[in-house]
Design a protein around this motif. Structure first.
Motif, PDB file in Angstrom:
ATOM      1  N   LEU A  45       0.828  -1.211   0.000  1.00 28.44           N
ATOM      2  CA  LEU A  45       0.000   0.000   0.000  1.00 28.44           C
ATOM      3  C   LEU A  45       0.861   1.259   0.000  1.00 28.44           C
ATOM      4  N   SER A  46       1.966   1.236   0.741  1.00 32.27           N
ATOM      5  CA  SER A  46       2.859   2.399   0.777  1.00 32.27           C
ATOM      6  C   SER A  46       3.391   2.702  -0.619  1.00 32.27           C
ATOM      7  N   ALA A  47       3.770   1.653  -1.339  1.00 34.41           N
ATOM      8  CA  ALA A  47       4.265   1.843  -2.702  1.00 34.41           C
ATOM      9  C   ALA A  47       3.152   2.329  -3.626  1.00 34.41           C
ATOM     10  N   LEU A  48       1.966   1.733  -3.499  1.00 37.92           N
ATOM     11  CA  LEU A  48       0.843   2.107  -4.372  1.00 37.92           C
ATOM     12  C   LEU A  48       0.415   3.544  -4.134  1.00 37.92           C
ATOM     13  N   TRP A  49       0.313   3.958  -2.876  1.00 40.63           N
ATOM     14  CA  TRP A  49      -0.138   5.310  -2.566  1.00 40.63           C
ATOM     15  C   TRP A  49       0.932   6.360  -2.838  1.00 40.63           C
ATOM     16  N   SER A  50       2.180   5.920  -3.042  1.00 36.95           N
ATOM     17  CA  SER A  50       3.252   6.863  -3.367  1.00 36.95           C
ATOM     18  C   SER A  50       3.258   7.227  -4.840  1.00 36.95           C
ATOM     19  N   LEU A  87       2.369   6.668   8.321  1.00 32.30           N
ATOM     20  CA  LEU A  87       3.651   7.010   8.945  1.00 32.30           C
ATOM     21  C   LEU A  87       4.794   6.861   7.945  1.00 32.30           C
ATOM     22  N   ILE A  88       4.740   5.820   7.129  1.00 33.76           N
ATOM     23  CA  ILE A  88       5.769   5.643   6.104  1.00 33.76           C
ATOM     24  C   ILE A  88       5.722   6.785   5.092  1.00 33.76           C
ATOM     25  N   LEU A  89       4.525   7.157   4.666  1.00 35.34           N
ATOM     26  CA  LEU A  89       4.391   8.250   3.699  1.00 35.34           C
ATOM     27  C   LEU A  89       4.840   9.586   4.285  1.00 35.34           C
ATOM     28  N   ILE A  90       4.614   9.778   5.580  1.00 37.50           N
ATOM     29  CA  ILE A  90       5.095  10.993   6.238  1.00 37.50           C
ATOM     30  C   ILE A  90       6.619  11.014   6.257  1.00 37.50           C
ATOM     31  N   LEU A  91       7.231   9.874   6.587  1.00 32.67           N
ATOM     32  CA  LEU A  91       8.695   9.781   6.615  1.00 32.67           C
ATOM     33  C   LEU A  91       9.295   9.999   5.231  1.00 32.67           C
ATOM     34  N   LEU A  92       8.574   9.552   4.208  1.00 31.98           N
ATOM     35  CA  LEU A  92       9.038   9.734   2.826  1.00 31.98           C
ATOM     36  C   LEU A  92       8.673  11.102   2.268  1.00 31.98           C
ATOM     37  N   GLN A  93       8.028  11.935   3.089  1.00 30.75           N
ATOM     38  CA  GLN A  93       7.597  13.281   2.717  1.00 30.75           C
ATOM     39  C   GLN A  93       6.583  13.268   1.573  1.00 30.75           C
ATOM     40  N   GLN A  94       5.826  12.193   1.500  1.00 27.74           N
ATOM     41  CA  GLN A  94       4.736  12.121   0.536  1.00 27.74           C
ATOM     42  C   GLN A  94       3.474  12.791   1.068  1.00 27.74           C
TER      43      GLN A  94
END
Length: 215
Positions: A45-50, A87-94
């Protein structure tokens, strides 16, 4: 942070506390297969939403695969997994940290609840058949869920004054029509494969009811 952003954070935290799935951690600790499934779900999901696309910066579109997530884990565990994804998307600044609460509400809390209610309605009022599960709870629910998601995002951006409504409508909301079928196909295909080959991955799928020879 604006009042909207603060309110989004507060409500998100309250929902996490109120609906935290207590059965999640014991199951995660004791079942290696479930651990792999959860970690793969979060990373996928993190990859898809990025992966996003759009005409104007800030008005980005991405697929959700949220209906599949709901049917696999149920609403409460799905919301917890989306917390990890956020949280992952926040860390990746997405996703800006200030927007995280409203992002949660418009991307997975309300659309996820809507998708789960559609499943419950199909289970309660329609024939319990594999075709109904795949087409209604999966395919159709996914199309309606992403439409709701994009409508909620549009209302959020307009209420905060980020964009004028004509800009949102012409460059974002109109494009939602192009996402309905691909999102429905993506979810419908995933659910079909799991129902056939890995039915134990679908928490909402009951072999005795959906595959009963009497139905």
């Amino acid at each position: 942070m604006s009042v909207w952003q603060i309110a989004g954070w507060i409500l998100w935290l309250l929902i996490i506390v109120r609906y935290f799935p207590r059965e999640f951690w014991p199951k995660l600790k004791t079942e290696p297969g479930y651990q792999h499934f959860v970690f793969a779900t979060v990373l996928g999901l993190s990859a898809l939403w990025s992966v996003k696309a759009g005409i104007i910066a800030g008005l980005n579109i991405h697929f959700l695969l949220l209906t599949t997530l709901i049917l696999c884990h149920g609403w409460r565990i799905a919301m917890l997994l989306c917390l990890f994804v956020s949280l992952i998307l926040i860390l990746l600044q997405q996703v800006p940290i200030a927007d995280a609460g409203l992002y949660a509400f418009t991307t997975f809390i309300l659309p996820g609840l809507f998708s789960y209610l559609l499943f419950l309605a199909s289970y309660r009022y329609l024939t319990r058949h594999l075709f109904i599960y795949i087409f209604v709870a999966g395919f159709l629910a996914a199309a309606l869920t992403i439409a709701l998601h994009m409508l909620l995002v549009s209302l959020w951006f307009y209420a905060e004054g980020r964009f004028a409504w004509d800009i949102i409508y012409d460059n974002y909301l109109k494009l939602s029509i192009l996402t309905w079928f691909p999102e429905a196909l993506l979810n419908g295909g995933a659910i079909t494969l799991m129902a056939v080959y890995q039915p134990h991955w679908l928490r909402t799928f009951y072999d005795r009811e959906y595959l009963s020879p009497e139905r």
